[in-house]
Design a protein around this motif. Structure first.
Motif, mmCIF file in Angstrom:
data_model
loop_
_atom_site.group_PDB
_atom_site.id
_atom_site.type_symbol
_atom_site.label_atom_id
_atom_site.label_comp_id
_atom_site.label_asym_id
_atom_site.label_seq_id
_atom_site.Cartn_x
_atom_site.Cartn_y
_atom_site.Cartn_z
ATOM 1 N N CYS A 132 1.011 -1.139 0.366
ATOM 2 C CA CYS A 132 -0.086 -0.191 -0.321
ATOM 3 C C CYS A 132 1.076 1.362 -0.326
ATOM 4 N N LEU A 133 0.117 1.993 -1.006
ATOM 5 C CA LEU A 133 1.029 3.149 -1.042
ATOM 6 C C LEU A 133 0.400 4.480 -0.194
ATOM 7 N N HIS A 134 -0.363 4.322 0.471
ATOM 8 C CA HIS A 134 -1.025 5.609 1.740
ATOM 9 C C HIS A 134 -0.361 5.533 3.283
ATOM 10 N N ARG A 135 0.036 6.977 3.399
ATOM 11 C CA ARG A 135 0.118 6.460 4.931
ATOM 12 C C ARG A 135 -1.428 7.011 5.842
ATOM 13 N N LEU A 136 -0.767 6.143 7.253
ATOM 14 C CA LEU A 136 -2.363 4.969 7.975
ATOM 15 C C LEU A 136 -1.546 5.679 8.889
ATOM 16 N N THR A 137 -0.229 5.931 10.025
ATOM 17 C CA THR A 137 0.133 6.035 11.152
ATOM 18 C C THR A 137 -1.130 7.389 11.754
ATOM 19 N N TYR A 138 -0.606 8.545 10.833
ATOM 20 C CA TYR A 138 -1.532 9.818 11.707
ATOM 21 C C TYR A 138 -3.116 9.564 11.058
ATOM 22 N N ASP A 139 -3.388 9.417 10.162
ATOM 23 C CA ASP A 139 -5.056 9.184 10.087
ATOM 24 C C ASP A 139 -5.619 8.061 9.072
ATOM 25 N N ILE A 140 -6.086 6.998 9.883
ATOM 26 C CA ILE A 140 -6.304 5.398 9.380
ATOM 27 C C ILE A 140 -7.245 6.187 8.255
ATOM 28 N N ASN A 141 -7.703 7.793 8.499
ATOM 29 C CA ASN A 141 -9.174 7.663 7.249
ATOM 30 C C ASN A 141 -8.310 7.686 5.836
ATOM 31 N N ASN A 142 -7.340 8.230 5.753
ATOM 32 C CA ASN A 142 -6.496 8.244 4.479
ATOM 33 C C ASN A 142 -6.210 6.681 3.601
ATOM 34 N N CYS A 143 -6.867 5.499 3.856
ATOM 35 C CA CYS A 143 -7.713 4.555 4.596
ATOM 36 C C CYS A 143 -8.903 4.411 2.826
ATOM 37 N N LYS A 144 -8.107 4.002 1.408
ATOM 38 C CA LYS A 144 -8.823 3.725 0.452
ATOM 39 C C LYS A 144 -9.538 2.890 0.675
ATOM 40 N N ARG A 145 -9.590 1.602 1.553
ATOM 41 C CA ARG A 145 -10.740 0.967 1.517
ATOM 42 C C ARG A 145 -10.528 0.042 0.167
ATOM 43 N N CYS A 146 -9.770 -0.774 0.003
ATOM 44 C CA CYS A 146 -9.422 -1.934 -0.935
ATOM 45 C C CYS A 146 -10.154 -2.699 -0.827
ATOM 46 N N GLY A 147 -10.276 -3.148 0.183
ATOM 47 C CA GLY A 147 -10.310 -4.952 0.873
ATOM 48 C C GLY A 147 -8.995 -5.881 1.194
ATOM 49 N N ASN A 148 -8.192 -5.481 0.722
ATOM 50 C CA ASN A 148 -6.094 -6.391 0.517
ATOM 51 C C ASN A 148 -6.092 -6.415 1.535
ATOM 52 N N CYS A 149 -5.906 -5.543 2.928
ATOM 53 C CA CYS A 149 -5.881 -5.889 4.238
ATOM 54 C C CYS A 149 -7.082 -5.608 5.165
ATOM 55 N N PRO A 150 -6.866 -6.222 6.052
ATOM 56 C CA PRO A 150 -7.598 -6.252 7.522
ATOM 57 C C PRO A 150 -8.502 -4.094 7.384
ATOM 58 N N VAL A 151 -7.488 -3.444 7.388
ATOM 59 C CA VAL A 151 -7.577 -1.891 8.110
ATOM 60 C C VAL A 151 -9.385 -1.913 7.133
ATOM 61 N N ASP A 152 -9.790 -2.038 6.203
ATOM 62 C CA ASP A 152 -11.671 -2.198 5.617
ATOM 63 C C ASP A 152 -12.376 -2.353 6.414
ATOM 64 N N GLY A 153 -11.362 -3.641 7.481
ATOM 65 C CA GLY A 153 -12.971 -4.038 8.245
ATOM 66 C C GLY A 153 -12.736 -3.389 9.294
ATOM 67 N N LEU A 154 -11.530 -2.871 9.684
ATOM 68 C CA LEU A 154 -11.376 -2.558 11.152
ATOM 69 C C LEU A 154 -12.357 -1.302 11.108
ATOM 70 N N ILE A 155 -12.475 0.206 10.052
ATOM 71 C CA ILE A 155 -12.711 0.793 9.468
ATOM 72 C C ILE A 155 -14.288 0.948 9.298
ATOM 73 N N THR A 156 -14.667 -0.648 9.572
ATOM 74 C CA THR A 156 -16.188 -0.955 9.523
ATOM 75 C C THR A 156 -16.836 -1.154 10.559
ATOM 76 N N LEU A 157 -15.389 -1.737 11.044
ATOM 77 C CA LEU A 157 -16.143 -1.795 12.269
ATOM 78 C C LEU A 157 -16.201 -0.776 13.811
ATOM 79 N N SER A 158 -15.620 0.009 13.741
ATOM 80 C CA SER A 158 -15.578 1.792 14.140
ATOM 81 C C SER A 158 -16.349 2.403 13.308
ATOM 82 N N GLU A 159 -17.045 2.427 12.832
ATOM 83 C CA GLU A 159 -17.860 3.177 12.770
ATOM 84 C C GLU A 159 -19.527 2.777 12.662
#
Length: 281
Positions: free
Chosen positions: A146-173
């Protein structure tokens, strides 16, 4: 919160009892050796020193017995809910040293400690509003491609589904909790200071979870072990249903909300294999 896993609890109880008895024996030895010489200084000197060490031995025995029974029963005993910090900051380092005598790895000791810590946290802390809960994640959950930096703002995630971050943001929402990614202990501590949570749900390996539990005390930390199919610190995974079940347990209205992922079956034993991301219902 988690299915019982007797082997891990027996390991922790055995190390805890062995460490406690070893400390008591050491205190007694320190008292006995100079006993004769102290009498030459003052007749009461040996008794004063003896009272000090006897008190120390009683405190160690109280902590050892209280924690042991609490771990065995799965509930507070003899005020053991106040001893979580002693367990993390005092007993764990001593237990790690004691475990070397039996050639037990640090990973096993840490895994056993995290299991017991989770049970104590689940049994002793109350329920929290979503804004009081922080989900703290390691950066290795993000895809290494992934080319996007998420350390300071996880919402920079483009939610492509290639890693668990998309699902984690879904849980947060879905549950309204704070969520953040940290690249190390320093940034993790900064996030905790900024968010000021009353409960932390942390995802990490045994080493980082253990140090995090120690560093953030008295804030309770419930740990979820990440999965490392590609080795440590590279494209790790996390059982999202496990994390969601923990959220539902600790949130005031958690169980009233609709599930995002399939039910995690009884919350499998800590560290047991599980589907990495689960699946949306």
């Amino acid at each position: 919160m988690e299915r019982s896993e007797p082997s891990r609890k027996r390991l922790f109880i055995g190390l805890l009892c062995g460490t406690g008895l070893a400390v008591c024996a050491l205190l007694a030895l320190i008292w006995i050796i100079p006993y004769v010489g102290l009498a030459n200084i003052h007749p009461l000197a040996p008794w004063v020193l003896g009272a000090f060490f006897a008190s120390a031995i009683l405190l160690v025995l109280w902590a050892t017995i209280g924690l042991t029974i609490s771990v065995a029963l799965g509930r507070s005993f003899l005020g053991s809910d106040h001893l979580r910090g002693v367990m993390a900051k005092v007993f764990l380092p001593l237990m790690t040293i004691f475990a070397r005598l039996f050639r037990l790895s640090k990973s096993r000791v840490r895994g056993s400690f995290i299991k017991v810590n989770n049970e104590m946290v689940a049994a002793s802390v109350g329920r929290f509003q979503p804004t009081q809960v922080l989900v703290l994640l390691p950066h290795c959950l993000q895809s290494s491609r992934c080319l996007h930096r998420l350390t300071y703002d996880i919402n920079n995630c483009k939610r492509c589904g290639n890693c668990p971050v998309d699902g984690l943001i879904t849980l947060s929402e879905a549950y309204g909790v704070h969520i953040a990614i940290a690249t190390g202990g320093t940034i993790a501590r900064r996030i905790v200071v900024q968010k000021r949570p009353r409960l932390i749900l942390a995802v990490a390996c045994e080493r980082d979870l253990t140090s995090g539990i120690q560093d953030t005390y008295p804030i309770p930390v419930y740990g979820v072990l990440n999965e490392r199919p590609n080795g440590p610190c590279l494209d790790t995974q996390v059982a999202l249903p496990h994390l969601e079940t923990a959220l539902r347990h600790f949130l005031v209205d958690g169980k009233a909300r609709a599930r995002v992922f399939e039910r995690y079956p009884g919350l499998a034993p800590y560290g047991a294999p599980a589907t990495a991301t689960g699946g949306p219902r």
